[in-house]
Design a protein around this motif. Sequence first.
Motif, PDB file in Angstrom:
ATOM      1  N   LYS A   1      10.825  67.817 -29.294  1.00 35.65           N
ATOM      2  CA  LYS A   1      10.903  67.126 -30.589  1.00 35.65           C
ATOM      3  C   LYS A   1      12.251  67.331 -31.278  1.00 35.65           C
TER       4      LYS A   1
ATOM      5  N   ASP B   1       6.697  70.982 -25.928  1.00 42.06           N
ATOM      6  CA  ASP B   1       6.711  69.821 -26.808  1.00 42.06           C
ATOM      7  C   ASP B   1       7.536  70.058 -28.066  1.00 42.06           C
TER       8      ASP B   1
ATOM      9  N   ARG C   1      -0.265  72.612 -26.686  1.00 40.58           N
ATOM     10  CA  ARG C   1       0.806  71.632 -26.556  1.00 40.58           C
ATOM     11  C   ARG C   1       1.504  71.374 -27.881  1.00 40.58           C
ATOM     12  N   THR C   2       0.873  71.658 -28.977  1.00 42.58           N
ATOM     13  CA  THR C   2       1.450  71.412 -30.292  1.00 42.58           C
ATOM     14  C   THR C   2       1.526  72.718 -31.062  1.00 42.58           C
TER      15      THR C   2
END
Length: 296
Positions: free
Chosen positions: A154, A150, A42-43
């Motif tokens: 951002k 994600d 996810r990151t």
Amino acid sequence: MDTIIKLFDDVKSMIWPIGVADVIDMLIMAFVIYKVILLIRRTSSGGVAKGILLLVAALWVSSFLRLYTVNFLLSKVVEWGVLALVILFQPEIRRFLEQVGRSSLGKVFAQREERNELDSAITQTVEAYTSLSRSKTGALMVFERKNMLDDAIKTGTALDCTVNAELLKNIFWNKAPLHDGAVIVRSGRIAGAGCMLPMSGNVNLSRDLGMRHRAGIGASEQTDAVVAIVSEETGSISVAVGGMLKRHLSPDTLERLLRNELLPEQEQEEEPKFKLSNLLRSRKGEKNDVEKDHRQ
């Protein structure tokens, strides 16, 4: 034969002592490892994870080769590194703990809720795209699937709202502050607007494709997302999946394609998923339509 029997007895002696507590212990560890992997996906933490593995491997090698000074320094780095990782991943750890705290039996119905949200999102998207196509207003929407977006969210404005046709038309209005970026839909809800997408590196793309189409194709190349596009120049509707672009879609075709891709259990036997054969069949149909128009 005696060797095989002895081997079988040894394996049996290792497996037999496993009890209920051991199974629960393994399931808990598997769940924790799964959550850690999900957190990394996810990151943008893939590089950090590789660095940690490299550091642990170097620590083991230095211990095996008896490089005492190197081993001492690496062990200190690992000790302080745990604290550094907690600080570095503080937002993600907090989000994970919040999700654990919110977990309840109601999550049994979460999948059905998500499906209903997606169904409504598709209907509203088709309605908005029909209007945007008529007015030749550019639009770019990304429907997230398994690969998390994600990092793209951002780059824009994070939102959490239902997909609504009027809202989409306002977002993509050419004087709106978020109209240049992409709207990202996660689980049937708008998760971000004005988001930047990676451009396609395909040098064989048609020259008449603008930045929206190239960004949409790029996102579909790097993830499993479904990207819906409205051309600002022609008003034509396109969909990109897996690096392939299907152009000049009618609203009905757009709806069928989105449902086939995002709700695959529904109409699975009636409509095949987005494949090259579909693309060629569609192009052939478009060619026949053009020839028919010329004859008329």
